[in-house]
Write a protein that holds these residues in place. Structure first.
Motif, PDB file in Angstrom:
ATOM      1  N   VAL A 150      53.011  13.595  22.341  1.00  0.00           N
ATOM      2  CA  VAL A 150      52.430  12.924  21.178  1.00  0.00           C
ATOM      3  C   VAL A 150      51.782  11.639  21.680  1.00  0.00           C
ATOM      4  CG1 VAL A 150      52.850  11.836  18.958  1.00  0.00           C
ATOM      5  CG2 VAL A 150      54.112  13.897  19.591  1.00  0.00           C
ATOM      6  N   ALA A 151      50.486  11.495  21.431  1.00  0.00           N
ATOM      7  CA  ALA A 151      49.751  10.293  21.824  1.00  0.00           C
ATOM      8  C   ALA A 151      49.543   9.425  20.591  1.00  0.00           C
ATOM      9  CB  ALA A 151      48.411  10.673  22.443  1.00  0.00           C
ATOM     10  N   ILE A 152      50.092   8.213  20.618  1.00  0.00           N
ATOM     11  CA  ILE A 152      49.981   7.292  19.490  1.00  0.00           C
ATOM     12  C   ILE A 152      48.931   6.239  19.827  1.00  0.00           C
ATOM     13  CG2 ILE A 152      51.202   5.667  18.004  1.00  0.00           C
ATOM     14  CD1 ILE A 152      53.775   7.074  18.626  1.00  0.00           C
ATOM     15  N   THR A 153      47.924   6.117  18.980  1.00  0.00           N
ATOM     16  CA  THR A 153      46.861   5.140  19.183  1.00  0.00           C
ATOM     17  C   THR A 153      46.798   4.210  17.985  1.00  0.00           C
ATOM     18  OG1 THR A 153      45.329   6.773  18.276  1.00  0.00           O
ATOM     19  CG2 THR A 153      45.478   6.633  20.664  1.00  0.00           C
ATOM     20  N   GLY A 154      46.066   3.134  18.144  1.00  0.00           N
ATOM     21  CA  GLY A 154      45.932   2.171  17.063  1.00  0.00           C
ATOM     22  C   GLY A 154      45.842   0.760  17.599  1.00  0.00           C
ATOM     23  N   PRO A 155      45.698  -0.221  16.701  1.00  0.00           N
ATOM     24  CA  PRO A 155      45.512  -1.607  17.132  1.00  0.00           C
ATOM     25  C   PRO A 155      46.782  -2.201  17.719  1.00  0.00           C
ATOM     26  CG  PRO A 155      45.774  -1.511  14.771  1.00  0.00           C
ATOM     27  CD  PRO A 155      45.701  -0.093  15.232  1.00  0.00           C
ATOM     28  N   ASN A 156      46.622  -3.286  18.448  1.00  0.00           N
ATOM     29  CA  ASN A 156      47.772  -4.032  18.963  1.00  0.00           C
ATOM     30  C   ASN A 156      48.576  -4.594  17.797  1.00  0.00           C
ATOM     31  OD1 ASN A 156      47.170  -3.595  21.678  1.00  0.00           O
ATOM     32  ND2 ASN A 156      45.719  -5.304  21.703  1.00  0.00           N
ATOM     33  N   THR A 157      49.870  -4.812  18.044  1.00  0.00           N
ATOM     34  CA  THR A 157      50.834  -5.323  17.043  1.00  0.00           C
ATOM     35  C   THR A 157      50.881  -4.426  15.815  1.00  0.00           C
ATOM     36  OG1 THR A 157      49.298  -6.770  15.816  1.00  0.00           O
ATOM     37  CG2 THR A 157      50.348  -7.685  17.796  1.00  0.00           C
ATOM     38  N   GLY A 158      50.504  -3.165  15.988  1.00  0.00           N
ATOM     39  CA  GLY A 158      50.520  -2.268  14.840  1.00  0.00           C
ATOM     40  C   GLY A 158      51.813  -1.498  14.684  1.00  0.00           C
ATOM     41  N   GLY A 159      52.722  -1.607  15.631  1.00  0.00           N
ATOM     42  CA  GLY A 159      54.003  -0.933  15.520  1.00  0.00           C
ATOM     43  C   GLY A 159      54.167   0.244  16.461  1.00  0.00           C
ATOM     44  N   LYS A 160      53.251   0.416  17.440  1.00  0.00           N
ATOM     45  CA  LYS A 160      53.360   1.549  18.360  1.00  0.00           C
ATOM     46  C   LYS A 160      54.613   1.429  19.225  1.00  0.00           C
ATOM     47  CE  LYS A 160      49.391   0.999  20.452  1.00  0.00           C
ATOM     48  NZ  LYS A 160      49.009  -0.278  19.801  1.00  0.00           N
ATOM     49  N   THR A 161      54.817   0.259  19.820  1.00  0.00           N
ATOM     50  CA  THR A 161      55.973   0.080  20.698  1.00  0.00           C
ATOM     51  C   THR A 161      57.277   0.166  19.918  1.00  0.00           C
ATOM     52  OG1 THR A 161      54.638  -1.348  22.123  1.00  0.00           O
ATOM     53  CG2 THR A 161      57.026  -1.441  22.400  1.00  0.00           C
ATOM     54  N   VAL A 162      57.289  -0.363  18.683  1.00  0.00           N
ATOM     55  CA  VAL A 162      58.496  -0.262  17.856  1.00  0.00           C
ATOM     56  C   VAL A 162      58.824   1.197  17.560  1.00  0.00           C
ATOM     57  CG1 VAL A 162      59.461  -0.802  15.583  1.00  0.00           C
ATOM     58  CG2 VAL A 162      58.206  -2.546  16.851  1.00  0.00           C
ATOM     59  N   THR A 163      57.781   2.019  17.357  1.00  0.00           N
ATOM     60  CA  THR A 163      58.012   3.443  17.125  1.00  0.00           C
ATOM     61  C   THR A 163      58.662   4.086  18.341  1.00  0.00           C
ATOM     62  OG1 THR A 163      56.122   3.566  15.623  1.00  0.00           O
ATOM     63  CG2 THR A 163      56.898   5.630  16.585  1.00  0.00           C
ATOM     64  N   ARG A 172      60.940  17.745  27.565  1.00  0.00           N
ATOM     65  CA  ARG A 172      60.932  18.325  26.220  1.00  0.00           C
ATOM     66  C   ARG A 172      59.925  17.617  25.325  1.00  0.00           C
ATOM     67  NH1 ARG A 172      59.675  19.297  22.026  1.00  0.00           N
ATOM     68  NH2 ARG A 172      60.842  19.819  20.143  1.00  0.00           N
ATOM     69  N   LEU A 173      59.895  16.287  25.359  1.00  0.00           N
ATOM     70  CA  LEU A 173      58.954  15.544  24.522  1.00  0.00           C
ATOM     71  C   LEU A 173      58.568  14.258  25.239  1.00  0.00           C
ATOM     72  CD1 LEU A 173      57.441  15.142  21.831  1.00  0.00           C
ATOM     73  CD2 LEU A 173      59.497  13.996  20.961  1.00  0.00           C
ATOM     74  N   THR A 174      57.280  13.994  25.253  1.00  0.00           N
ATOM     75  CA  THR A 174      56.752  12.739  25.776  1.00  0.00           C
ATOM     76  C   THR A 174      55.967  12.065  24.661  1.00  0.00           C
ATOM     77  OG1 THR A 174      56.564  13.636  28.014  1.00  0.00           O
ATOM     78  CG2 THR A 174      55.281  11.663  27.500  1.00  0.00           C
ATOM     79  N   VAL A 175      56.306  10.822  24.367  1.00  0.00           N
ATOM     80  CA  VAL A 175      55.582  10.039  23.368  1.00  0.00           C
ATOM     81  C   VAL A 175      54.947   8.868  24.103  1.00  0.00           C
ATOM     82  CG1 VAL A 175      55.708   8.802  21.182  1.00  0.00           C
ATOM     83  CG2 VAL A 175      57.237  10.728  21.609  1.00  0.00           C
ATOM     84  N   ALA A 176      53.627   8.775  24.038  1.00  0.00           N
ATOM     85  CA  ALA A 176      52.895   7.750  24.789  1.00  0.00           C
ATOM     86  C   ALA A 176      51.972   6.989  23.863  1.00  0.00           C
ATOM     87  CB  ALA A 176      52.086   8.394  25.919  1.00  0.00           C
ATOM     88  N   THR A 177      51.907   5.684  24.052  1.00  0.00           N
ATOM     89  CA  THR A 177      50.933   4.863  23.325  1.00  0.00           C
ATOM     90  C   THR A 177      49.764   4.559  24.268  1.00  0.00           C
ATOM     91  OG1 THR A 177      51.886   2.734  23.981  1.00  0.00           O
ATOM     92  CG2 THR A 177      52.832   3.812  22.053  1.00  0.00           C
ATOM     93  N   THR A 178      48.580   4.483  23.701  1.00  0.00           N
ATOM     94  CA  THR A 178      47.400   4.271  24.544  1.00  0.00           C
ATOM     95  C   THR A 178      46.248   3.732  23.715  1.00  0.00           C
ATOM     96  OG1 THR A 178      45.846   5.352  26.043  1.00  0.00           O
ATOM     97  CG2 THR A 178      46.594   6.622  24.158  1.00  0.00           C
ATOM     98  N   HIS A 179      45.273   3.154  24.409  1.00  0.00           N
ATOM     99  CA  HIS A 179      44.011   2.744  23.798  1.00  0.00           C
ATOM    100  C   HIS A 179      42.847   3.600  24.302  1.00  0.00           C
ATOM    101  CE1 HIS A 179      45.314  -0.778  21.556  1.00  0.00           C
ATOM    102  NE2 HIS A 179      46.077  -1.115  22.580  1.00  0.00           N
TER     103      HIS A 179
END
Length: 809
Positions: free
Chosen positions: A347-360, A465-472
């Motif tokens: 799962v690739a999570i994108t979006g602005p900084n301070t938007g809650g990606k790292t908290v997720t 099994r699952l990789t969750v990554a945040t990216t720009h």
């Protein structure tokens, strides 16, 4: 021999799994959990917060947490660990042959008493099987507890009753101290003029008098001290020195006697050290479980369902980060919903900084670890997830000047350690592996970093099994469309307020908001136009437009879903109201029908009585033609007055009609109604080329309505005027036959009486055989009718016992 993982690990760095827990702030969560512990040993275990090594042990911990939540709420004041102490140091000391102090030994006794109380409160195998099994083998050693309480008093002092020698020594000490006190009081009175103070002081554990320096030679004794000014000398009088020496000797012997008692008690404790250690382990485990239960209540968390299948889905609805607390700047913590099917791997999570990606990322990692540790998860509904044997993360900046590591180098080194820790064959692993990557590929040239991130995620799709990554990186957003194992998610951003909403959106990648933010902040429009022109050749402008359209569509769908939910709620309320009104109307209708039936029966009885009176007058009196005419008119009026008015019956359900299309239940096919039987209970239908005869219960409407049964015929009661009297034919015909089958006795009486009034010969009454009640009732009534000559059963050909022949006079 040094392993590959050791070579990749920087000097002094933690193993990757411990490093991950540090990145996820596992120690802070453990500290929050420890605040709910009841004992020092329990809090220490909470601070360590060990992970269960197997799925079975994790499930057992969750069951213990569940059971103690219920028990702690039932008991007034909750489950109490008062009196439980940490016995580990005392047991080690006693096992080595040492003598424990009175307080330490008394703590053993209070711990045994508390353990017995806890076992009594918990033990219920039906309600609490797991915690009951935990305390089932608990030995509380009541004899040792009684012995300790017998020999020790409050505060750990050895009691006089513990030893006869000790009791005698303390009696002698008491007497000697009393004698010394009396002698000192006598000396105070004798030397009052020579003393600076009339208070008996103490120096070096011996009683002394404060004598003036000039009078010191007049008081015989031992000088122990003098004042700073030299004006006072502290002297132990010679008269009490011998008593003081005696007291010192007795006190020494008392200490020896006390030590003998404590040594004997310590030996008893050492003999039961194994049982006491087992008891300590059980009590610490119970305290750990109770802390988990109270922590779950404090968080508002729910029990997760752990699966042993590594490919089981992740279902976490409204997941909250357990360490986030509302603040004045952010009064509400926005939850996220994570639903990952068995087919997804990345799962690739994108979006602005301070938007809650790292908290997720952190929330998901902590949820997996909490479930494994036996903790409830702070979310809604029924959380489900696989048992994660590995939770590995690269979150934050690994830059280190001491190790000459840049940001990019630090990330690469940590990711290399993660890959080294993953199993080569995930299907053979003991549990699922969860990998969390924050800003994957960042810190270097965007083109190379994007290529590296794509290759890494594709590699992890085969290993974890699952990789969750945040990216720009925009290139990662397109992986979903070429590989079904990939999915996109994004954190929403409000362009009106230029602030993130912290809501996680699934299926839609996040778009760049840099130009929108720059425009809102007043950057020169020409610069923005040039930036858009530069984006166009790379296709990012079109991609952002597509993403923007998807976001708008998602908002419309969300609004439509909310409207549909509100409409559904309104419909359910209306449905409940209609059901309630229908029930009320049905009750009222039943009452009304009962009232009408009673009025009809009363009218019938009144009419019968009136008819009998008229016939009696006609038979007994010498009536002329005018009297007969008036009687006939009176009978006709009675007939009109007492004729039952047909009730308007409400539609009780669906009824088939000729030509209507219906469904045959036995065939599950549609058919056309050709004919309906006379009683309405049989249908002739055509289904394709077949022509069938079916009972009414074997069909239903095309909309699923069941047919209502046909209503029974309403018996009609008629009153006719007797046309004449005389002798008629004795052969049964339609005119001299009355059928009263199916009627009640009083209804049959009225019908027979009407026929008798117009008969000019015998009357055949068909009543059937049945139970015989109708026949007996009619025979009894006919026996009392004055103008009936006789009654007999009909000939066999005319009905036999089911028909009665009535002859009138």
């Amino acid at each position: 021999m040094e392993s590959a993982a050791d070579r990749l690990r920087p000097n002094g760095a933690l193993p990757i799994d411990q490093d991950t827990r540090s990145l996820l702030e596992w120690d802070r969560l453990a500290a929050d959990l420890a605040a709910h512990g009841s004992t020092a040993a329990g809090r220490a275990l909470c601070m360590a917060l060990p992970l269960a090594p197997t799925l079975v042990q994790s499930q057992a911990r969750l069951a213990e947490t569940t059971e103690l939540i219920g028990l702690d709420g039932l008991l007034e004041g909750g489950l109490s660990f008062q009196g439980v102490a940490d016995l580990s140091a005392t047991l080690r000391h006693c096992q080595k042959g040492g003598v424990a102090g009175g307080e330490a030994l008394l703590a053993v006794a209070t711990t045994l008493a508390a353990a017995r109380r806890l076992r009594r409160q918990i033990d219920d195998p039906e309600l609490r099987p797991h915690t009951s099994a935990l305390v089932a083998e608990l030995r509380t050693l009541p004899e040792l507890e009684q012995r300790l309480h017998f020999c020790l008093e409050e505060g750990g002092r050895v009691a006089d009753r513990a030893s006869p020698v000790l009791a005698e020594l303390r009696r002698q000490l008491l007497a000697a101290r009393g004698e010394r006190r009396e002698r000192l009081q006598d000396l105070l009175r004798r030397y009052t003029p020579l003393l600076q103070d009339t208070v008996i002081a103490e120096r070096n554990g011996r009683p002394v008098l404060a004598v003036k320096a000039g009078a010191a030679s007049q008081v015989s004794g031992l000088v122990h001290d003098s004042s700073a000014s030299g004006s006072t000398v502290f002297i132990e009088p010679q008269a009490v020195i011998a008593l003081g020496n005696r007291l010192r000797e007795l006190e020494g012997r008392e200490r020896e006697a006390e030590r003998e008692v404590l040594a004997a008690l310590s030996a008893l404790v050492a003999a039961e050290a194994g049982s006491l250690e087992g008891l300590q382990v059980v009590l610490v485990a119970l305290d750990f479980a109770l802390a988990r239960a109270r922590y779950a209540l404090a968080l508002g968390a729910v029990r997760p369902e752990l699966s042993g299948d590594p490919l089981a889905p992740f279902v976490l609805e409204n997941l909250r980060h357990p360490l986030l607390r509302p603040t004045p700047q952010r009064p509400e913590v926005v939850p996220v919903t994570v639903k990952v099917g068995a087919e997804l791997r990345v799962v690739a999570i994108t979006g602005p900084n301070t938007g809650g990606k790292t908290v997720t990322l952190k929330s998901l990692g902590l949820a997996a670890l909490m479930a494994r540790a036996g903790l409830f998860v702070p979310c809604a509904g029924s959380p489900q997830l696989p048992w994660c044997a590995q939770v590995l993360a690269d979150i934050g900046d690994e830059q280190s000047l001491q190790q000459n590591l840049s940001t990019f180098s630090g990330h690469v080194r940590r990711i290399a350690r993660i890959l080294e820790a993953l199993p080569e064959h995930p299907a053979a692993a003991a549990g699922a592996s969860l990998v969390l990557l924050d800003e994957v590929g960042a810190g270097t040239d965007p083109t190379e970093g994007s290529a590296l991130a794509i290759a890494l995620l594709q590699h992890l799709a085969d290993r974890a099994r699952l990789t969750v990554a945040t990216t720009h990186f925009g290139e990662l957003k397109a992986l979903k469309y070429g590989d079904p194992r990939f999915e996109n998610a994004s954190v929403a951003f409000d362009e009106q307020t230029l602030s993130p909403t912290y809501h996680l959106q699934w299926g839609i990648p996040g778009r760049s908001n840099a130009l929108a933010i720059a425009s809102r902040l007043g950057l020169d429009p020409s610069v923005l136009e040039r930036a858009r022109a530069l984006l166009a050749p790379r296709g990012e402008g079109e991609l952002n437009q597509v993403i923007q359209g998807l976001e708008a569509q998602r908002r419309r769908q969300q609004e439509a879903a909310e409207d549909a939910a509100a409409l559904l709620a309104t419909t359910e309320l209306l449905h409940e109201e209609l059901l309630e009104r229908w029930e009320q109307q049905k009750e009222q209708s039943a009452d009304l029908q009962e009232q009408r039936r009673r009025r009809l029966e009363s009218s019938i009885r009144e009419g019968q009585q009136e008819v009998r009176r008229i016939i009696r007058r006609l038979r007994q009196g010498q009536a002329d033609g005018e009297t007969t005419r008036r009687a006939g008119e009176r009978l006709k009026r009675l007939e009109e007055d007492h004729r039952p008015v047909p009730e308007r019956r409400e539609h009780r359900g669906w009824s088939p009609a000729v030509g209507e299309r219906i469904r045959v239940l036995s065939l599950g096919k549609a058919a056309e109604v050709l004919e309906i039987g006379a009683a309405g209970r049989e249908l002739t239908v055509r289904c394709g080329l077949m022509r069938l005869s079916l009972p009414l219960e074997g069909v239903e409407s095309l909309s699923g309505q069941k047919p209502a049964p046909p209503e029974p015929p309403v018996p009609k009661v008629q009153v006719r005027v007797r046309a004449g009297l005389g002798t008629g034919p004795s052969v049964r015909t339609e005119r001299n036959t009355v059928d009263v089958r199916g009627l009640r006795v009083h209804e049959a009486e009225a019908a027979v009486e009407e026929q008798l009034r117009i008969a000019n010969g015998p009357v055949w009454v068909i009543h059937g055989i049945g139970t015989g009640r109708l026949k007996r009732g009619l025979r009894e009534w006919l026996a009392g009718v004055a103008y009936v000559e006789r009654v007999a059963d009909a000939e066999k050909g005319d009905g036999g016992a089911g028909c009665s022949v009535v002859w009138v006079k």
